[in-house]
Design a protein around this motif. Structure first.
Motif, PDB file in Angstrom:
ATOM      1  N   VAL A   1      -0.546 -63.089  30.272  1.00 25.94           N
ATOM      2  CA  VAL A   1      -0.191 -62.640  28.927  1.00 25.94           C
ATOM      3  C   VAL A   1      -1.343 -62.954  27.985  1.00 25.94           C
ATOM      4  O   VAL A   1      -1.876 -64.073  27.999  1.00 25.94           O
ATOM      5  CB  VAL A   1       1.098 -63.330  28.424  1.00 25.94           C
TER       6      VAL A   1
ATOM      7  N   ARG B   1       5.664 -69.723  25.120  1.00 23.81           N
ATOM      8  CA  ARG B   1       6.729 -68.783  25.488  1.00 23.81           C
ATOM      9  C   ARG B   1       7.766 -68.693  24.377  1.00 23.81           C
ATOM     10  O   ARG B   1       8.181 -67.598  23.975  1.00 23.81           O
ATOM     11  CB  ARG B   1       7.400 -69.236  26.783  1.00 23.81           C
ATOM     12  N   ASP B   2       8.178 -69.837  23.858  1.00 25.45           N
ATOM     13  CA  ASP B   2       9.189 -69.845  22.804  1.00 25.45           C
ATOM     14  C   ASP B   2       8.646 -69.252  21.506  1.00 25.45           C
ATOM     15  O   ASP B   2       9.369 -68.571  20.765  1.00 25.45           O
ATOM     16  CB  ASP B   2       9.682 -71.270  22.564  1.00 25.45           C
TER      17      ASP B   2
ATOM     18  N   ASP C   1      10.797 -62.712  21.794  1.00 22.17           N
ATOM     19  CA  ASP C   1      11.087 -61.418  22.413  1.00 22.17           C
ATOM     20  C   ASP C   1       9.914 -60.448  22.352  1.00 22.17           C
ATOM     21  O   ASP C   1      10.040 -59.296  22.780  1.00 22.17           O
ATOM     22  CB  ASP C   1      12.332 -60.787  21.785  1.00 22.17           C
TER      23      ASP C   1
ATOM     24  N   MET D   1       7.485 -60.949  24.167  1.00 24.31           N
ATOM     25  CA  MET D   1       7.163 -60.927  25.587  1.00 24.31           C
ATOM     26  C   MET D   1       8.222 -60.061  26.288  1.00 24.31           C
ATOM     27  O   MET D   1       9.414 -60.338  26.177  1.00 24.31           O
ATOM     28  CB  MET D   1       7.176 -62.352  26.149  1.00 24.31           C
TER      29      MET D   1
ATOM     30  N   PRO E   1      11.026 -58.427  28.652  1.00 22.45           N
ATOM     31  CA  PRO E   1      12.022 -59.157  29.456  1.00 22.45           C
ATOM     32  C   PRO E   1      11.580 -59.434  30.885  1.00 22.45           C
ATOM     33  O   PRO E   1      11.780 -60.546  31.394  1.00 22.45           O
ATOM     34  CB  PRO E   1      13.241 -58.230  29.411  1.00 22.45           C
TER      35      PRO E   1
ATOM     36  N   ARG F   1       9.006 -62.141  30.894  1.00 24.31           N
ATOM     37  CA  ARG F   1       9.613 -63.446  30.612  1.00 24.31           C
ATOM     38  C   ARG F   1      10.372 -63.973  31.834  1.00 24.31           C
ATOM     39  O   ARG F   1      10.351 -65.178  32.115  1.00 24.31           O
ATOM     40  CB  ARG F   1      10.547 -63.351  29.408  1.00 24.31           C
ATOM     41  N   ARG F   2      11.043 -63.090  32.563  1.00 24.14           N
ATOM     42  CA  ARG F   2      11.752 -63.536  33.767  1.00 24.14           C
ATOM     43  C   ARG F   2      10.778 -64.104  34.793  1.00 24.14           C
ATOM     44  O   ARG F   2      11.032 -65.156  35.400  1.00 24.14           O
ATOM     45  CB  ARG F   2      12.539 -62.366  34.374  1.00 24.14           C
TER      46      ARG F   2
ATOM     47  N   PHE G   1       7.837 -65.299  34.136  1.00 27.57           N
ATOM     48  CA  PHE G   1       7.306 -66.511  33.507  1.00 27.57           C
ATOM     49  C   PHE G   1       8.242 -67.690  33.788  1.00 27.57           C
ATOM     50  O   PHE G   1       7.817 -68.760  34.250  1.00 27.57           O
ATOM     51  CB  PHE G   1       7.185 -66.259  31.997  1.00 27.57           C
ATOM     52  N   ASP G   2       9.541 -67.485  33.516  1.00 25.75           N
ATOM     53  CA  ASP G   2      10.516 -68.560  33.715  1.00 25.75           C
ATOM     54  C   ASP G   2      10.669 -68.916  35.186  1.00 25.75           C
ATOM     55  O   ASP G   2      10.942 -70.078  35.533  1.00 25.75           O
ATOM     56  CB  ASP G   2      11.871 -68.152  33.135  1.00 25.75           C
TER      57      ASP G   2
END
Length: 379
Positions: free
Chosen positions: A68, A151-152, A156, A158, A160, A163-164, A166-167
């Motif tokens: 990112v 990330r926080d 949004d 980023m 979805p 982000r998935r 990433f997590d």
């Protein structure tokens, strides 16, 4: 996972240090195992800075699970395949951040710095003089904390799916870090980076001085820089991260001094004016002659208060030149402006300046009004 306190190693960092540290973190990302999940997240402030590293991030994007890149922009930039762009707003805090975070289940490294919008007074070039408050380390737990923070903060913006993924990498980090190995390796790397920064600074300063002797054009009468040399020093494509303070000095009738007072008196007066302007310069500043009657001081990174103070001191010193040989009164006027506009032609501050009228006076520490400034930078 605990979030360690990284402030103990925070400090004032030069751009050179950040470049060296960032390149080290990026090379660590490229050295990873393709089979190991990896996050790479970087904030570049402005797109021109990223474009210099686009090839590196093309290679990183092909290796990492998630890559990112955040830049200030109103439109989605065309980045290499595998690199997800995130748009930053120019007024938000993240727009001032220079960050590179690399994180895998077994490795972590990061560089995080905030642009102070200040310059090292001893710097030799505009970009190299930029100062940041920041930190960098090769420690997985701290890199984890920075990854979560960014990330926080991006929220949004980023996508979805990104982000998935990433997590998923974050959730896969469960084993304890190799703390002792990290500390020893980091100590060695910090020492190496420090030596490299020092060597590069010395080389850059030497090259800059040699280059200035060869390429910086000077006004033959005053020894001040010419418009062309200042424009070249500013750069036509420079990102707008550095605020410029401008002081334009006008001495009405100076170009007629030769006819009115004779060549000797004119030359001495012009050199007296140049000496006054040079007194107020830091190494990173520039003073240039715009035309027969006008001069400009370019003061990168200065606050409005500082720029106005310089303008007032210059004006006072010029008005006192009647006490210096050849004892001619110098009637000087100044105009002040602060800008991030890029690019613009320094020469336009004189040659295309709107005419002085009773409705638009050219007075002590006045400021260019919006209409006049828009006219200047549109050429």
């Amino acid at each position: 996972m605990a979030f360690p306190n990284t402030e103990v190693r925070a400090g004032l960092l030069s751009k050179r240090t950040l470049v060296v540290a960032s390149h080290a973190v990026e090379r660590a990302a490229l050295a990873g195992d393709r089979a190991e999940p990896a996050i790479v997240l970087a904030l570049f402030q402005r797109l021109p800075y990223f474009l210099r590293e686009a090839e590196v991030y093309r290679r990183i994007g092909a290796l990492a699970s998630v890559t990112v890149v955040g830049v200030v922009s109103d439109v989605r930039p065309d980045l290499p395949a595998g690199v997800t762009p995130v748009l930053l707003r120019s007024g938000e805090e993240l727009a001032r951040e220079w960050s590179v975070v690399v994180l895998t289940p077994t490795f972590g490294a990061y560089v995080v710095a905030t642009d102070l919008e200040e310059l090292d007074p001893g710097g030799s070039t505009l970009e190299a003089s930029r100062l940041f408050q920041g930190r960098w380390a090769f420690r997985r737990e701290e890199a984890y904390a920075e990854a979560v923070r960014l990330r926080d903060a991006l929220g949004d913006r980023m996508p979805p799916d990104v982000r998935r993924r990433f997590d998923s990498v974050l959730n896969g980090i469960t084993a304890p870090p190799a703390g002792e190995v990290e500390r020893r390796a980091e100590a060695a790397l910090r020492h190496l980076a420090s030596q490299l920064v020092t060597a590069r600074d010395a080389t850059e300063l030497s090259a800059s001085r040699a280059g200035e002797e060869m390429r910086d054009a000077l006004d033959p009468w005053t020894g001040l820089h010419t418009v062309d040399s200042v424009n070249a020093w500013l750069g036509r494509q420079l990102a707008d991260t550095v605020r410029l303070g401008l002081v334009v000095i006008r001495v009405p009738g100076l170009s007629d001094f030769v006819d009115v007072h004779g060549p000797s008196a004119a030359v001495h007066t012009e050199n007296n004016i140049a000496d006054v302007l040079r007194v107020h310069l830091r190494p990173v500043d520039r003073a240039a002659r715009l035309n027969g009657d006008e001069f400009v001081l370019v003061l990168p990174g200065t606050s409005p208060q500082t720029t106005h103070a310089v303008a007032d001191r210059v004006l006072g010193a010029l008005r006192g030149l009647h006490d210096t040989y050849p004892y001619l009164p110098v009637i000087a006027e100044v105009r002040v402006q602060h800008t991030r506009d890029r690019p613009f032609d320094i020469g336009g501050l004189g040659a295309r300046r709107a005419p002085v009228t009773p409705q638009r006076p050219y007075t002590l520490s006045g400021t260019f009004d919006e209409e006049e400034w828009a006219t200047l930078i549109s050429h």
